[in-house]
Design an enzyme around this catalytic site. Structure first.
Site, PDB file in Angstrom:
ATOM      1  N   LYS A  53      60.620  23.619  76.561  1.00 18.49           N
ATOM      2  CA  LYS A  53      61.964  23.331  76.071  1.00 18.49           C
ATOM      3  C   LYS A  53      62.370  21.886  76.314  1.00 18.49           C
ATOM      4  CE  LYS A  53      63.767  27.941  75.546  1.00 18.49           C
ATOM      5  NZ  LYS A  53      64.750  28.960  75.924  1.00 18.49           N
ATOM      6  N   ARG A  92      58.611  33.700  80.127  1.00 13.53           N
ATOM      7  CA  ARG A  92      58.182  33.734  78.724  1.00 13.53           C
ATOM      8  C   ARG A  92      57.597  32.368  78.375  1.00 13.53           C
ATOM      9  NH1 ARG A  92      60.238  32.293  73.699  1.00 13.53           N
ATOM     10  NH2 ARG A  92      59.921  33.786  71.984  1.00 13.53           N
TER      11      ARG A  92
END
Length: 292
Positions: A225, A265
């Site tokens: 991210k 995740r």
């Protein structure tokens, strides 16, 4: 606080003695991380099986990109992308999660063999989602979400990001329970990168223990991210591309596992699978030393 006490278990899913690893299969042409690589059904199924071979405990299949600026995909197209991949992976014995904000997609994915619904909107995007998951008696991931990224209300604005995320997640968990989902089947996710700046994401990672006060297992989805790009770039440099953030992702996985996350995740599984196993070994050694 004991990391094992923080981790918890989820009714309807396998139990692991460490932080679980959720591998990502994006069946999209426009994911920020790996868009288009697994767009073909056969390639996506093979990739999911490869992720399990590399150490993934479950595989999250999504057919709609949630990257900033992404347009929503048509529901029929999302179904066309997702359901055959879910069916193919489930037929191979893979524990499959479906990443969707649509109740109809969730229902058909569960019918095809998925065992977990991962809704980044926490049930807010589709009013039929919570009733559908409740009727199926499926586990449900409730993520912190403030709306679609094009919405003005989704922009990052917090006085105290940790307290506000905890409070808003508490409200969504209560709504899910009121809608018929058993508390034992609910997982919470702080929603890193969704309506949050880098400093918000880092603060949430530093205070994951606060999320454990909600009494539900925590999923951490930090993989590749933007906030990791900001950290790696430093004050002057350009952020590295998403696929060059896997070592940083594994570092976050180790931190999350040590703080009691139920699962992480990730796109690149092998390094994170190693990281959570090392974190489990260190936690075990600390416990043994304390008992002496």
């Amino acid at each position: 606080m004991s990391t094992l006490r923080g981790r918890g278990t989820v009714e309807g899913l396998p139990q692991w003695d460490r932080c679980a690893v959720m591998g990502v299969v994006n069946v999209t042409p426009d994911s920020f991380s790996d868009g288009g690589r697994w767009f073909d059904t056969t390639a996506a199924v093979k990739h999911g099986i490869d992720l399990v071979a590399q150490g993934a405990d479950l595989v999250d299949v999504g057919g709609e990109s949630t990257r900033p600026g992404a347009s929503r995909v048509d529901e029929d197209e999302e179904l066309r992308r997702v359901v055959p991949v879910v069916r193919g992976l489930a037929a191979e014995g893979v524990t499959v999660s479906v990443d969707t904000m649509r109740a109809r997609v969730a229902r058909q994915a569960l019918a095809a063999g998925a065992v977990l619904v991962n809704d980044v909107s926490g049930g807010l995007a589709d009013p039929d989602m919570v009733p559908s998951v409740a009727a199926a008696q499926a586990p449900f991931v409730v993520m912190h979400w403030r709306g679609f990224l094009a919405d003005i209300h989704a922009r990052p604005a917090y006085e105290d990001v940790v307290s506000e995320v905890v409070d808003e997640l508490h409200a969504r968990v209560a709504a899910a329970i009121d809608g018929g989902i058993a508390p034992e089947r609910i997982v919470i996710d702080p929603g890193l990168g969704f309506s949050k700046d880098a400093e918000h994401d880092l603060a949430l990672l530093a205070h994951l223990n606060r999320l454990h006060t909600l009494g539900r297992p925590v999923l951490v989805a930090a993989s590749r991210k933007r906030f990791l790009g900001r950290v790696l770039a430093g004050p002057e440099g350009a952020p590295p591309p998403a696929r060059e953030r896997d070592a940083a992702t594994a570092a976050v996985s180790a931190i999350a596992a040590h703080q009691g996350a139920w699962a992480v995740r990730v796109h690149e599984v092998r390094a994170t699978a190693d990281a959570v196993r090392v974190a489990r070994a260190v936690t075990g050694a600390a416990g043994e030393a304390g008992a002496q």
